[in-house]
Motif scaffolding. Structure first.
Motif, PDB file in Angstrom:
ATOM      1  N   GLN A   4       0.824  -1.198   0.000  1.00  0.00           N
ATOM      2  CA  GLN A   4       0.000   0.000   0.000  1.00  0.00           C
ATOM      3  C   GLN A   4       0.862   1.253   0.000  1.00  0.00           C
ATOM      4  O   GLN A   4       1.984   1.271   0.516  1.00  0.00           O
ATOM      5  N   THR A   5       0.313   2.319  -0.558  1.00  0.00           N
ATOM      6  CA  THR A   5       0.953   3.620  -0.462  1.00  0.00           C
ATOM      7  C   THR A   5       0.531   4.271   0.845  1.00  0.00           C
ATOM      8  O   THR A   5      -0.670   4.316   1.150  1.00  0.00           O
ATOM      9  N   PRO A   6       1.466   4.771   1.645  1.00  0.00           N
ATOM     10  CA  PRO A   6       1.083   5.428   2.897  1.00  0.00           C
ATOM     11  C   PRO A   6       0.133   6.598   2.647  1.00  0.00           C
ATOM     12  O   PRO A   6       0.250   7.304   1.632  1.00  0.00           O
ATOM     13  N   ALA A   7      -0.794   6.782   3.566  1.00  0.00           N
ATOM     14  CA  ALA A   7      -1.661   7.961   3.483  1.00  0.00           C
ATOM     15  C   ALA A   7      -0.851   9.229   3.688  1.00  0.00           C
ATOM     16  O   ALA A   7      -1.116  10.269   3.068  1.00  0.00           O
ATOM     17  N   LEU A   8       0.164   9.110   4.534  1.00  0.00           N
ATOM     18  CA  LEU A   8       0.996  10.265   4.872  1.00  0.00           C
ATOM     19  C   LEU A   8       2.392   9.774   5.231  1.00  0.00           C
ATOM     20  O   LEU A   8       2.543   8.767   5.926  1.00  0.00           O
ATOM     21  N   ARG A   9       3.406  10.488   4.747  1.00  0.00           N
ATOM     22  CA  ARG A   9       4.784  10.093   5.040  1.00  0.00           C
ATOM     23  C   ARG A   9       5.629  11.339   5.302  1.00  0.00           C
ATOM     24  O   ARG A   9       5.529  12.331   4.573  1.00  0.00           O
ATOM     25  N   ILE A  64       7.400  16.294   3.289  1.00  0.00           N
ATOM     26  CA  ILE A  64       6.119  15.694   3.658  1.00  0.00           C
ATOM     27  C   ILE A  64       5.468  15.190   2.383  1.00  0.00           C
ATOM     28  O   ILE A  64       5.401  15.911   1.384  1.00  0.00           O
ATOM     29  N   ILE A  65       4.974  13.960   2.429  1.00  0.00           N
ATOM     30  CA  ILE A  65       4.348  13.360   1.250  1.00  0.00           C
ATOM     31  C   ILE A  65       2.954  12.887   1.632  1.00  0.00           C
ATOM     32  O   ILE A  65       2.786  12.084   2.551  1.00  0.00           O
ATOM     33  N   VAL A  66       1.938  13.395   0.937  1.00  0.00           N
ATOM     34  CA  VAL A  66       0.557  12.975   1.133  1.00  0.00           C
ATOM     35  C   VAL A  66       0.173  12.098  -0.048  1.00  0.00           C
ATOM     36  O   VAL A  66       0.189  12.555  -1.201  1.00  0.00           O
ATOM     37  N   GLY A  67      -0.159  10.831   0.217  1.00  0.00           N
ATOM     38  CA  GLY A  67      -0.358   9.882  -0.883  1.00  0.00           C
ATOM     39  C   GLY A  67       0.980   9.669  -1.577  1.00  0.00           C
ATOM     40  O   GLY A  67       1.929   9.172  -0.975  1.00  0.00           O
ATOM     41  N   GLU A  68       1.068  10.090  -2.817  1.00  0.00           N
ATOM     42  CA  GLU A  68       2.341  10.008  -3.548  1.00  0.00           C
ATOM     43  C   GLU A  68       2.862  11.384  -3.916  1.00  0.00           C
ATOM     44  O   GLU A  68       3.812  11.502  -4.692  1.00  0.00           O
ATOM     45  N   GLN A  69       2.244  12.431  -3.346  1.00  0.00           N
ATOM     46  CA  GLN A  69       2.551  13.802  -3.742  1.00  0.00           C
ATOM     47  C   GLN A  69       3.314  14.551  -2.658  1.00  0.00           C
ATOM     48  O   GLN A  69       2.793  14.778  -1.562  1.00  0.00           O
ATOM     49  N   PRO A  70       4.576  14.961  -2.918  1.00  0.00           N
ATOM     50  CA  PRO A  70       5.272  15.836  -1.965  1.00  0.00           C
ATOM     51  C   PRO A  70       4.532  17.164  -1.840  1.00  0.00           C
ATOM     52  O   PRO A  70       4.090  17.734  -2.848  1.00  0.00           O
ATOM     53  N   VAL A  71       4.385  17.636  -0.620  1.00  0.00           N
ATOM     54  CA  VAL A  71       3.646  18.875  -0.393  1.00  0.00           C
ATOM     55  C   VAL A  71       4.431  19.785   0.542  1.00  0.00           C
ATOM     56  O   VAL A  71       5.332  19.349   1.269  1.00  0.00           O
TER      57      VAL A  71
END
Length: 503
Positions: A4-9, A64-71
């Protein structure tokens, strides 16, 4: 969760303040539908990490990465827009506004020409409140709610957005047992929707009840992640503080002195009635009971915050009248209150000024306060209580919970009381600091202080007390020595089942 892709990383987060590296390359992740505990002592970096995640602080390094998107989170509003929702321990509500207005603050539904759609606002709010099973509605003024219900309003905010991750920071601190059940149901519902939950709490029983994994920070560094089902409290504590804790009950023995405080038939309206007990010099007497049993109200009466309706208070055998805290202090009674932030400290003042606040008038040199005398008092109790702070100029609001509590205790010890009352001494404090506060209480008794400890935690009263007073519905049901008390007979007494032995 594999694949799974983390919800938040969070990856390699570094945050430095003047003289302090608060976060040193911390990485952390939460998976969709997971409840992931974040634990550590006060000052370990948990709050700083969450403030980075919430856009309050900007990291010096890392991403910070939300889903697969760095934010990049530049503000709490940006964090919320990206699906990161916080349920804060410290309430952030506007008391004069309604529940609906608080929940949708900044996002009120609109009709044509920008007018607020009040009917839609009420409908949306009541739909959310129904899932929380609360006893108030959208139009209720927030200031009219209890602290526990205000906490439920905070939780309701999380249900208004398409959340990717929800961070709960000590969410049960103000909740009753029934409200905790509702909260855990809400968390289960969020899990079923695939929301990742970050759960910050010092309460081990909650951690082991609802979480899937536990990650630990210590001294601003990531120390590891454990599967909740495969670990235990001892292992988590060891990871948090780097040592084992003494969790045994009190078996220390030292010579007790004369009776320092005696209470005879004390009553205060409907709050408590016909209360009698004594505390000797060198003794710790623990008060234990359910919420509403009258424990805190007794302490407030002894400290002059409430006027008794009947009864006597004796200090060293002499009856005294206490009409105000100033009376209590003058007669040698000090109270460390339950709410250290709201009642025990001025968070915007420095450590020295908090420590010496009750005796400012005694420290004056002419019209001015003698700074040298203040610093001397602070230095004495900083060393005596092992208060960890860079210096006296540090704002108390920047200290960890354990060190804040030591500042409050030091403030009252500097007044040289004969009787020290400590209400909920370790509320909101991590396990390592709890152990230090417990040892401090035992040390104070050994030095000859008469100590009253009021606590909602059974292990705490068992660990520190020489005798335990069990209260139910405003009455003392039984008083136990440390040798005769058991968990079963203590629970029976605070449940009203020890009436035949009522004191």
């Amino acid at each position: 969760m594999t694949g799974q892709t983390p919800a938040l990383r969070l990856e390699g987060i570094v945050k430095t303040f003047p003289g302090v590296r608060a976060l040193d390359g911390v990485s952390f992740e939460v998976m969709p539908g997971e409840v992931h505990a974040l634990m550590g002592e006060n000052g370990a970096g948990k709050s700083t990490l969450m403030k980075v995640l919430g856009g309050i602080y900007q990291p010096d390094e890392g991403q910070i990465i939300v889903g697969e998107q760095p934010v990049v989170m530049r503000s709490p509003l940006e964090a919320k827009a990206k699906g990161i929702v916080f349920i804060h321990q410290e309430l952030s509500l506007a008391e004069e506004l309604t529940v609906a207005e608080n929940i949708y603050l900044g996002e009120l539904p609109r009709k044509r020409f920008g007018l607020v759609d009040w009917a839609k606002l009420e409908e949306q709010t009541n739909a959310i409140l129904s899932t929380l099973k609360v006893g108030f509605d959208a139009k209720t003024r927030v200031g009219d709610l209890s602290i526990a219900n205000q906490q439920m309003v905070e939780i309701a905010r999380a249900l208004t957005v398409d959340a990717k991750a929800v961070i709960f920071d000590e969410p049960t601190a103000s909740l009753t047992d029934a409200e905790k059940v509702v909260l855990f149901d809400v968390i289960t519902d969020l899990q079923s929707r695939g929301v990742g939950i970050i759960y910050i709490s010092h309460r081990m029983e909650e951690i082991f009840k609802i979480t899937d994994r536990i990650s630990v920070l210590r001294d601003g560094q990531y120390r590891g992640t454990l599967q909740t089902a495969e670990t235990n409290e001892e292992d988590v504590t060891q990871l948090m503080i780097g040592r084992a804790l003494d969790l045994s009950r009190n078996e220390s023995h030292h010579e007790l002195g004369e009776v320092a405080l005696e209470v005879r038939g004390l009553s205060c309206g409907h709050l408590f009635r016909d209360v009698s007990f004594e505390v000797r010099s060198g003794e710790v007497v623990g008060f234990y009971g359910l919420v509403g049993a009258g424990r805190t109200e007794i302490a407030e009466t002894l400290f002059g915050l409430r006027d008794p309706s009947a009864g006597q208070i004796l200090l060293s055998g002499q009856e005294v009248r206490i009409h105000s805290p100033a009376d209590a202090i003058a007669k040698g009674i000090s109270l460390v209150p339950e709410d250290r932030k709201g009642q025990g400290l001025v968070l915007g003042m420095n450590c020295r000024d908090n420590m010496t606040l009750p005796q400012v008038d005694d420290l004056k040199a002419g019209p001015f306060v003698a700074e040298g005398a203040e610093v001397s008092i602070f230095d004495q109790y900083r060393d005596r209580l092992d208060i960890r702070t860079p210096g006296w100029k540090q704002l108390v609001g920047n200290l960890s919970g354990g060190n804040q509590q030591k500042i409050v205790i030091g403030k009252w010890l500097s007044m040289h009381p004969s009787v020290l009352i400590v209400d909920e001494p370790t509320r909101g404090i991590d396990v390592g600091s709890k152990s230090e506060i417990h040892n401090l209480i035992r040390d104070l008794a050994a030095q000859g202080y008469a100590v009253i400890v009021i606590s909602s935690e059974m292990p705490e009263v068992l660990h520190v007390s020489d005798r335990i007073v069990a209260m139910y519905n405003g009455r003392i049901m039984r008083t136990f020595t440390s040798e005769e008390v058991t968990e079963d007979n203590l629970i029976q007494a605070i449940s009203g089942l020890g009436g035949d032995r009522a004191a």
